[in-house]
Design an enzyme around this catalytic site. Structure first.
Site, PDB file in Angstrom:
ATOM      1  N   LYS A  17       0.833  -1.218   0.000  1.00  0.00           N
ATOM      2  CA  LYS A  17       0.000   0.000   0.000  1.00  0.00           C
ATOM      3  C   LYS A  17       0.860   1.257   0.000  1.00  0.00           C
ATOM      4  O   LYS A  17       2.037   1.241   0.401  1.00  0.00           O
ATOM      5  CB  LYS A  17      -0.941   0.016   1.217  1.00  0.00           C
ATOM      6  CG  LYS A  17      -0.272  -0.143   2.595  1.00  0.00           C
ATOM      7  CD  LYS A  17       0.291   1.105   3.208  1.00  0.00           C
ATOM      8  CE  LYS A  17       1.096   0.832   4.462  1.00  0.00           C
ATOM      9  NZ  LYS A  17       1.836   1.990   4.964  1.00  0.00           N
ATOM     10  N   ASP A 147      -2.081  -2.018   9.908  1.00  0.00           N
ATOM     11  CA  ASP A 147      -2.268  -1.991   8.452  1.00  0.00           C
ATOM     12  C   ASP A 147      -2.791  -3.313   7.894  1.00  0.00           C
ATOM     13  O   ASP A 147      -3.032  -3.414   6.683  1.00  0.00           O
ATOM     14  CB  ASP A 147      -0.923  -1.722   7.742  1.00  0.00           C
ATOM     15  CG  ASP A 147      -0.392  -0.325   8.016  1.00  0.00           C
ATOM     16  OD1 ASP A 147      -1.189   0.560   8.358  1.00  0.00           O
ATOM     17  OD2 ASP A 147       0.829  -0.137   7.869  1.00  0.00           O
TER      18      ASP A 147
HETATM   19  O1  C5P Z   1       0.492  -2.050  14.074  1.00  0.00           O
HETATM   20  P1  C5P Z   1       1.937  -2.170  13.709  1.00  0.00           P
HETATM   21  O2  C5P Z   1       2.597  -3.350  14.350  1.00  0.00           O
HETATM   22  O3  C5P Z   1       2.180  -2.096  12.238  1.00  0.00           O
HETATM   23  O4  C5P Z   1       2.624  -0.868  14.322  1.00  0.00           O
HETATM   24  C1  C5P Z   1       4.009  -0.801  14.515  1.00  0.00           C
HETATM   25  C2  C5P Z   1       4.324   0.342  15.455  1.00  0.00           C
HETATM   26  O5  C5P Z   1       4.034   1.590  14.816  1.00  0.00           O
HETATM   27  C3  C5P Z   1       3.519   0.368  16.724  1.00  0.00           C
HETATM   28  O6  C5P Z   1       4.102  -0.442  17.705  1.00  0.00           O
HETATM   29  C4  C5P Z   1       3.593   1.845  17.108  1.00  0.00           C
HETATM   30  O7  C5P Z   1       4.841   2.150  17.692  1.00  0.00           O
HETATM   31  C5  C5P Z   1       3.557   2.528  15.753  1.00  0.00           C
HETATM   32  N1  C5P Z   1       2.180   2.939  15.393  1.00  0.00           N
HETATM   33  C6  C5P Z   1       1.600   4.004  16.066  1.00  0.00           C
HETATM   34  N2  C5P Z   1       0.328   4.386  15.760  1.00  0.00           N
HETATM   35  C7  C5P Z   1      -0.371   3.755  14.778  1.00  0.00           C
HETATM   36  C8  C5P Z   1       0.203   2.674  14.068  1.00  0.00           C
HETATM   37  C9  C5P Z   1       1.493   2.292  14.402  1.00  0.00           C
HETATM   38  O8  C5P Z   1       2.227   4.604  16.948  1.00  0.00           O
HETATM   39  N3  C5P Z   1      -1.613   4.142  14.521  1.00  0.00           N
END
Ligand code: C5P
Length: 312
Positions: A17, A147
């Protein structure tokens, strides 16, 4: 009566994406930031093949320009986590043997790991014939990462909450993208942390963060299929911290914009830089110009479908 034989191998595919708009709000108590984003799924796919096994195992191979040397193949791999989560939820007693062919840059800000998780959920669901249904798969997707629901759904969508609360966005036509890959990755939490620190340091000079919303111009441009209008309204709050951590990316943005791109944007938390072009001819010209500057370049179109089973 005909009975359908259970499959022995299931092949699924999920897309990478580009966040054509990403506004980041405050850090919440759960360690995530409130987001307002517009996602577009693009034609770089992660292909997953799932076979029956007693254990949970994964092998990873790379498509053009993609370096998989940093991808773990142990329990920390998001595809293994996805398979284990579905097994635990449905009471599946066995495991699965996964192979992943990666075409989305690793740690590039294009949701490659999320696409692996989405494709794995669908592959295991089909292989194990769990019958849990799409809504439950989307719920499990959100548990795996912010995501992952979008990689499952595909197309064009607005994401709020952590980015995982999706509403489809109307989109017309195809957009032509040229992607400049970096030979390093950026850690998503590090980029978010850099943004928080910047906001803290400049508290007195910058307006307080408000509830993030997707700009109306972005939605209008997507609805109209108007690349020029989209180029004028693209924005990413994570771009400044990504450039601060990796200043060399500014030159990449400038190079693309001076070689025919309508606009360039750091994709998600970077370091991949995504250039939007007016049409296929300008995309091909830009690809040649960036390759001549020794950058690793891929082309993609969007929007494309979400996770689906591929008939081999
Ligand atoms: O959800 P995912 O594992 O992809 O997110 C990785 C990191 O990105 C999270 O641990 C967080 O530190 C950061 N993040 C965030 N806010 C979001 C998405 C991701 O702070 N909405």
């Amino acid at each position: 009566m005909t009975t359908v034989a259970a499959p022995t191998v299931v092949h699924t595919r999920a897309p990478g994406k580009i966040n054509v708009f990403l506004a980041v709000g405050d850090l919440q108590g759960d360690g995530y930031h409130e987001l307002a984003t517009a996602y577009q799924a693009v034609s770089l796919y992660e292909d997953v093949r799932a076979r029956h096994s007693d254990d949970f195992t994964v092998r990873v191979s790379a498509g053009p320009g993609v370096d998989v040397s940093g991808v773990p193949t142990d329990e920390s791999n998001l595809a293994i986590k996805a398979a284990r989560l579905l097994a635990a939820t449905t009471g599946w007693a066995g495991g699965v043997d996964l192979t992943i062919d990666k075409a989305v840059p690793v740690a590039g800000g294009m949701g490659g790991g999320s696409a692996d998780a989405a494709a794995t959920l669908l592959a295991c669901d089909t292989l194990w014939q769990t019958g849990v249904g799409r809504d439950e798969l989307l719920r499990l997707a959100a548990e795996l990462g912010a995501d992952v629901p979008f990689a499952f759904a595909g197309g064009t969508a607005v994401g709020t909450g952590r980015g995982d609360e999706l509403s489809p966005a109307l989109a017309k036509g195809q957009f032509q993208w040229v992607l400049a890959l970096a030979d390093f990755g950026l850690s998503t939490p590090t980029v978010y942390r850099e943004l928080d620190e910047h906001r803290r340091r400049h508290q007195s000079e910058i307006a307080p963060v408000r509830q993030p919303v997707v700009d109306a111009g972005v939605l209008q441009a997507l609805r109209a299929g108007d690349a020029g209008m989209l180029a004028d309204s693209m924005h990413n709050d994570l771009q400044a911290p990504a450039l601060h951590l990796e200043p060399g990316l500014s030159a990449v943005l400038e190079l693309g914009e001076s070689n025919g791109a309508l606009a360039g944007i750091v994709s998600g938390s970077g370091p991949t830089v995504a250039f939007l072009t007016a049409d296929l001819d300008s995309a091909l010209e830009l690809q040649i110009a960036l390759s001549a500057a020794r950058l690793t370049v891929l082309r993609a179109t969007g929007p494309v479908h979400g996770a689906r089973v591929v008939a081999d």
